[in-house]
Design a protein around this motif. Sequence first.
Motif, PDB file in Angstrom:
ATOM      1  N   ASN A 353      56.952   2.653  41.572  1.00  0.00           N
ATOM      2  CA  ASN A 353      58.069   2.979  40.664  1.00  0.00           C
ATOM      3  C   ASN A 353      59.270   3.571  41.399  1.00  0.00           C
ATOM      4  OD1 ASN A 353      56.644   2.099  38.407  1.00  0.00           O
ATOM      5  ND2 ASN A 353      55.713   4.125  38.107  1.00  0.00           N
ATOM      6  N   LYS A 354      59.389   3.272  42.720  1.00  0.00           N
ATOM      7  CA  LYS A 354      60.510   3.793  43.496  1.00  0.00           C
ATOM      8  C   LYS A 354      61.123   2.671  44.345  1.00  0.00           C
ATOM      9  CE  LYS A 354      58.643   8.489  43.915  1.00  0.00           C
ATOM     10  NZ  LYS A 354      58.227   9.556  44.855  1.00  0.00           N
ATOM     11  N   SER A 355      62.271   2.988  44.931  1.00  0.00           N
ATOM     12  CA  SER A 355      62.922   2.032  45.821  1.00  0.00           C
ATOM     13  C   SER A 355      62.724   2.404  47.289  1.00  0.00           C
ATOM     14  CB  SER A 355      64.436   1.981  45.509  1.00  0.00           C
ATOM     15  OG  SER A 355      65.012   3.270  45.711  1.00  0.00           O
ATOM     16  N   LEU A 398      65.664  -0.814  38.720  1.00  0.00           N
ATOM     17  CA  LEU A 398      64.742  -0.669  39.842  1.00  0.00           C
ATOM     18  C   LEU A 398      64.913  -1.817  40.831  1.00  0.00           C
ATOM     19  CD1 LEU A 398      62.392   0.835  41.172  1.00  0.00           C
ATOM     20  CD2 LEU A 398      60.810  -0.552  39.776  1.00  0.00           C
ATOM     21  N   LYS A 465      69.946   5.188  40.450  1.00  0.00           N
ATOM     22  CA  LYS A 465      68.522   5.384  40.153  1.00  0.00           C
ATOM     23  C   LYS A 465      68.342   5.857  38.704  1.00  0.00           C
ATOM     24  CE  LYS A 465      67.198   6.447  44.865  1.00  0.00           C
ATOM     25  NZ  LYS A 465      66.534   7.397  45.780  1.00  0.00           N
TER      26      LYS A 465
END
Length: 470
Positions: A353-355, A398, A465
């Motif tokens: 769930n992150k970049s 995302l 974000k």
Amino acid sequence: MKHLSRFLLASFFVLGFTAVQAQDENNPWAIEIGVNAVDLYPTGEDAPAGGMFEDYFNVSDHWNILPAMSRISVARYIGGGFVLEGAGSVNQISKFGDTQVDDLSYYSLDGTAKYSLRALLNNGWLDPHLGVGGGYTWLDNEGSATLNGAFGLSFWFSDNIALNVQSTYKHAFADDAFPHFQHAAGIKFMFGGKDTDGDGVYDRDDECPETPGLKEFNGCPDSDGDGIPDHLDACPDTAGLAEFDGCPDSDGDGIPDPQDECPTVAGTAAMNGCPDTDGDGVPDQKDECPEEAGPVENNGCPFEDRDGDGVLDKDDECPDTAGTVANNGCPEPTAEAISTLNEYSKTVLFDTNKSTIKPESEEALKAIHDIMHEYSNTVFHIEGHTDSVGSDAYNLNLSKERAASVRQWLVSNGIPANRLTSEGYGESRPISTNNTAAGRQDNRRVEISLDKDKEMRSTETDTTKTGNKQ
């Protein structure tokens, strides 16, 4: 001696008459020297005279002629066809009509205003004239004033010399004087006009009165002898043509030398008289390749294409390496290279769930970097994609952040930012089903393609974000 003194007196009177006049520098004088004949017969008087004009031409019986120069006159033209003349004459009278007499001395001084009819005859060689005036005549020791009327003809041999003949009727006023005819013939010489430059053309007729010239050009010079007087000649010291205002056209190209940048070589008007052998719009003297057409910006030479890829060196960003027109002459990544890029991009992993890119993706990113570095003039587009789990907005954001992360890693490792673009497409472009775990895994990906615009970008794509995906 008595007769000579009276003739001299008459001559001095004539010359004095001219001296007291204010000489007009633009009007010529004339002097006439000749003979005269006195006839007392055809005057319409009583005997020994006859009727008016009777035996007018009876020279042998009635005319008194002194066989020597016996008449002199000086005249001045005053304009409008009018001439003022003063004349003096001497004679011997032995025929008094039909009567013979002892030689009587005859002297006369006369002033006459004459009108020339020459202009009516187109100023030709024949010059008829009429005159009226007065004078004083002495017959032996007796004198009388006279009223005179004259008609004459001048035959001009040149502008300055003429033969003049005339007949004058003199009506005497004294009771004991006799009216008579006096005929005269003489040579007339014109003189006295002002000619400042001494070219033989009087100032009044001279269009260039202070510069010696030619009569055919109204007193103006023609220094180069081309038939065009200097004051109308644009090139007075060089013989030329009338169509070019007296300037030459040495090469015969229709452009006069003063306007011809190449006066000895035939050219065109568009090239200011210079030739353009290859027709490329660059005159030969400025054309570094005069036999081969080329653009002005390359000094008349054609642009090279050293690598033969169809893109001229001036436009070729890779002039020594064959490329494509679409990529400004530089080579484009092959389909195999793009495929390899995408194989590596599939192995780039992110935190859940992150970049944030996971460390184990380092080798894949280096491989991607090396391929991009090889194609140094290509603009690559980095795409971010997700599966369908979560909201559309969340997935879209995302995907953008993950694509931007890959772009940022490549930029920080030496790939110019203007060669990279990135964009996220969320869940909108699945390549597999989202109904299975394997399918969703395929859809969570980063892809690399060629930028459709093929333009270098100078700014990075902003990313924002948002919240976590569960």
